[in-house]
Write a protein that holds these residues in place. Structure first.
Motif, PDB file in Angstrom:
ATOM      1  N   ARG A  35      30.501 -61.170 -12.526  1.00 47.69           N
ATOM      2  CA  ARG A  35      30.821 -60.098 -13.480  1.00 47.69           C
ATOM      3  C   ARG A  35      29.875 -60.174 -14.668  1.00 47.69           C
ATOM      4  N   THR A  36      28.593 -59.944 -14.391  1.00 46.75           N
ATOM      5  CA  THR A  36      27.601 -59.953 -15.461  1.00 46.75           C
ATOM      6  C   THR A  36      27.229 -58.543 -15.908  1.00 46.75           C
ATOM      7  N   ASN A  37      27.396 -57.581 -15.019  1.00 47.34           N
ATOM      8  CA  ASN A  37      27.071 -56.188 -15.363  1.00 47.34           C
ATOM      9  C   ASN A  37      27.498 -55.287 -14.211  1.00 47.34           C
ATOM     10  N   PHE A  38      27.527 -53.990 -14.476  1.00 48.09           N
ATOM     11  CA  PHE A  38      27.663 -52.968 -13.433  1.00 48.09           C
ATOM     12  C   PHE A  38      26.486 -52.027 -13.642  1.00 48.09           C
ATOM     13  N   GLY A  39      25.432 -52.209 -12.842  1.00 46.56           N
ATOM     14  CA  GLY A  39      24.216 -51.444 -13.085  1.00 46.56           C
ATOM     15  C   GLY A  39      23.724 -51.693 -14.504  1.00 46.56           C
ATOM     16  N   ALA A  40      23.457 -50.626 -15.240  1.00 48.89           N
ATOM     17  CA  ALA A  40      22.958 -50.734 -16.619  1.00 48.89           C
ATOM     18  C   ALA A  40      24.062 -51.043 -17.630  1.00 48.89           C
ATOM     19  N   LEU A  41      25.326 -51.051 -17.189  1.00 50.31           N
ATOM     20  CA  LEU A  41      26.442 -51.387 -18.083  1.00 50.31           C
ATOM     21  C   LEU A  41      26.550 -52.897 -18.202  1.00 50.31           C
ATOM     22  N   ARG A  42      26.299 -53.407 -19.402  1.00 44.37           N
ATOM     23  CA  ARG A  42      26.258 -54.853 -19.605  1.00 44.37           C
ATOM     24  C   ARG A  42      27.519 -55.419 -20.250  1.00 44.37           C
ATOM     25  N   VAL A  43      28.136 -54.690 -21.171  1.00 40.92           N
ATOM     26  CA  VAL A  43      29.285 -55.201 -21.924  1.00 40.92           C
ATOM     27  C   VAL A  43      30.330 -54.105 -22.078  1.00 40.92           C
ATOM     28  N   LEU A  44      31.594 -54.468 -21.851  1.00 39.12           N
ATOM     29  CA  LEU A  44      32.723 -53.624 -22.234  1.00 39.12           C
ATOM     30  C   LEU A  44      33.773 -54.568 -22.810  1.00 39.12           C
ATOM     31  N   ASN A  45      33.813 -54.629 -24.142  1.00 41.87           N
ATOM     32  CA  ASN A  45      34.760 -55.505 -24.831  1.00 41.87           C
ATOM     33  C   ASN A  45      35.896 -54.671 -25.410  1.00 41.87           C
ATOM     34  N   ILE A 220      40.215 -38.888  -8.031  1.00 44.12           N
ATOM     35  CA  ILE A 220      41.176 -39.708  -8.762  1.00 44.12           C
ATOM     36  C   ILE A 220      42.548 -39.058  -8.640  1.00 44.12           C
ATOM     37  N   GLN A 221      43.531 -39.840  -8.233  1.00 44.01           N
ATOM     38  CA  GLN A 221      44.923 -39.384  -8.169  1.00 44.01           C
ATOM     39  C   GLN A 221      45.701 -40.066  -9.288  1.00 44.01           C
ATOM     40  N   THR A 222      46.348 -39.288 -10.151  1.00 38.67           N
ATOM     41  CA  THR A 222      47.143 -39.889 -11.227  1.00 38.67           C
ATOM     42  C   THR A 222      48.590 -40.037 -10.779  1.00 38.67           C
ATOM     43  N   ASN A 223      49.095 -41.253 -10.845  1.00 33.96           N
ATOM     44  CA  ASN A 223      50.474 -41.521 -10.453  1.00 33.96           C
ATOM     45  C   ASN A 223      51.435 -41.444 -11.636  1.00 33.96           C
ATOM     46  N   SER A 224      50.891 -41.468 -12.848  1.00 31.11           N
ATOM     47  CA  SER A 224      51.670 -41.319 -14.074  1.00 31.11           C
ATOM     48  C   SER A 224      50.753 -40.672 -15.113  1.00 31.11           C
ATOM     49  N   GLU A 225      51.288 -40.368 -16.290  1.00 38.91           N
ATOM     50  CA  GLU A 225      50.429 -39.880 -17.365  1.00 38.91           C
ATOM     51  C   GLU A 225      49.345 -40.919 -17.624  1.00 38.91           C
ATOM     52  N   SER A 226      48.093 -40.488 -17.647  1.00 38.19           N
ATOM     53  CA  SER A 226      46.986 -41.437 -17.692  1.00 38.19           C
ATOM     54  C   SER A 226      45.899 -40.971 -18.649  1.00 38.19           C
ATOM     55  N   ARG A 227      45.245 -41.946 -19.274  1.00 37.87           N
ATOM     56  CA  ARG A 227      44.066 -41.678 -20.107  1.00 37.87           C
ATOM     57  C   ARG A 227      42.926 -42.515 -19.557  1.00 37.87           C
ATOM     58  N   LEU A 228      41.799 -41.875 -19.261  1.00 33.58           N
ATOM     59  CA  LEU A 228      40.712 -42.522 -18.537  1.00 33.58           C
ATOM     60  C   LEU A 228      39.391 -42.397 -19.290  1.00 33.58           C
ATOM     61  N   LEU A 229      38.569 -43.418 -19.150  1.00 30.71           N
ATOM     62  CA  LEU A 229      37.194 -43.397 -19.632  1.00 30.71           C
ATOM     63  C   LEU A 229      36.285 -43.676 -18.429  1.00 30.71           C
ATOM     64  N   ILE A 230      35.300 -42.810 -18.208  1.00 28.77           N
ATOM     65  CA  ILE A 230      34.327 -43.023 -17.144  1.00 28.77           C
ATOM     66  C   ILE A 230      32.954 -43.204 -17.777  1.00 28.77           C
ATOM     67  N   ILE A 231      32.318 -44.322 -17.437  1.00 29.62           N
ATOM     68  CA  ILE A 231      30.988 -44.635 -17.935  1.00 29.62           C
ATOM     69  C   ILE A 231      30.036 -44.574 -16.742  1.00 29.62           C
ATOM     70  N   GLU A 232      29.188 -43.563 -16.722  1.00 26.57           N
ATOM     71  CA  GLU A 232      28.265 -43.373 -15.610  1.00 26.57           C
ATOM     72  C   GLU A 232      26.895 -43.946 -15.998  1.00 26.57           C
ATOM     73  N   VAL A 233      26.355 -44.808 -15.149  1.00 23.24           N
ATOM     74  CA  VAL A 233      25.107 -45.509 -15.479  1.00 23.24           C
ATOM     75  C   VAL A 233      24.196 -45.635 -14.270  1.00 23.24           C
ATOM     76  N   PRO A 234      22.885 -45.766 -14.506  1.00 16.30           N
ATOM     77  CA  PRO A 234      21.978 -46.105 -13.401  1.00 16.30           C
ATOM     78  C   PRO A 234      22.360 -47.456 -12.812  1.00 16.30           C
ATOM     79  N   MET A 235      22.153 -47.603 -11.514  1.00 14.50           N
ATOM     80  CA  MET A 235      22.537 -48.841 -10.834  1.00 14.50           C
ATOM     81  C   MET A 235      21.378 -49.840 -10.726  1.00 14.50           C
ATOM     82  N   VAL A 236      20.206 -49.454 -11.187  1.00 10.77           N
ATOM     83  CA  VAL A 236      19.054 -50.379 -11.195  1.00 10.77           C
ATOM     84  C   VAL A 236      18.436 -50.396 -12.572  1.00 10.77           C
TER      85      VAL A 236
END
Length: 236
Positions: A35-45, A220-236
């Motif tokens: 768990r060092t990164n997801f593509g260009a996403l390096r940190v989510l604190n 995405i299927q919501t099973n309850s009231e939901s709040r979502l954040l999507i971070i789209e990034v290059p994978m290389v």
């Protein structure tokens, strides 16, 4: 379509009293080689910052930094001369580029702050540092995603030095949301701020995350009231 599941209870954690931090990726005292990164996403604190406390002046360079305040406020000050308050509903972006020094502090004497700090590797290194901030409080529409950050400069969104798109939305239970990747080849990191959802058979609860890649779209299927954040990034 390929996916990687990051349960909330497997995140790193550090409690130093005034700061209680959850790390989606290796950071500070937490290291997980998987768990060092997801593509260009390096940190989510995912940070709790107690009233009257914060991060003193510290440097960054060659990183694209986003702060999203979920509750309370942060006072920002940096070496570019920017100083101001970031409140719930605000999103702040900073291209550290060749180098910047900044501080973030909870100025309230009564209210704790909940915030997300997100780092993304830059598209171009050593650019001139820059800062921007925007309030999205009146932009959200129930059962729709609102674009917070786009790779295309616009008056309606913020911009980072990377081909990244940030989208956030609140949804009723029982919604089926089709998300299309905005930049071909990108992956999408779906972070559940609140609620209970399902993506491709994987259940996700509050603060769980799912990285989706090698896909043009997903549902995405919501099973309850939901709040979502999507971070789209290059994978290389």
């Amino acid at each position: 379509m390929r996916t990687v599941f990051h349960p909330a209870n497997e995140r790193g954690y550090n409690d130093i009293g005034w700061l209680k931090a959850n790390f989606s990726f290796s950071f500070g005292p937490f290291f997980d080689r998987n768990r060092t990164n997801f593509g260009a996403l390096r940190v989510l604190n995912d940070d709790f910052i107690a009233r009257g406390n914060g991060f003193g002046s510290h440097p960054h360079d060659n990183m694209e930094i986003t702060t999203i305040v979920l509750q309370g406020a942060l006072e920002h000050q940096d070496s570019m001369g920017n100083k101001g308050i970031i409140k719930a509903g605000d999103v702040q972006v900073m291209s550290a580029g060749t180098g910047v020094v900044h501080s973030e502090y909870n100025p309230s004497e009564t209210e704790d702050t909940l915030s997300l700090q997100i780092w993304i590797f830059p598209k171009v290194r050593n650019i001139e540092p820059r800062y921007d901030q925007k309030n999205f409080g009146d932009k959200f529409v129930q059962n729709e995603f609102t674009t917070l950050i786009s790779p295309v400069k616009s008056d309606n969104t913020l911009w980072l030095n990377q081909d990244t798109t940030f989208s956030q939305g609140s949804f009723d239970a029982g919604q089926q949301i089709n998300y299309t990747i905005k930049t071909p080849g990108n992956g999408a990191y779906v972070f559940v701020l609140e609620g209970d959802i399902n993506i491709d058979g994987q259940d996700l609860n509050k603060r769980d995350a799912l990285g989706v890649y090698e896909a043009d779209a997903f549902t995405i299927q919501t099973n309850s009231e939901s709040r979502l954040l999507i971070i789209e990034v290059p994978m290389v």
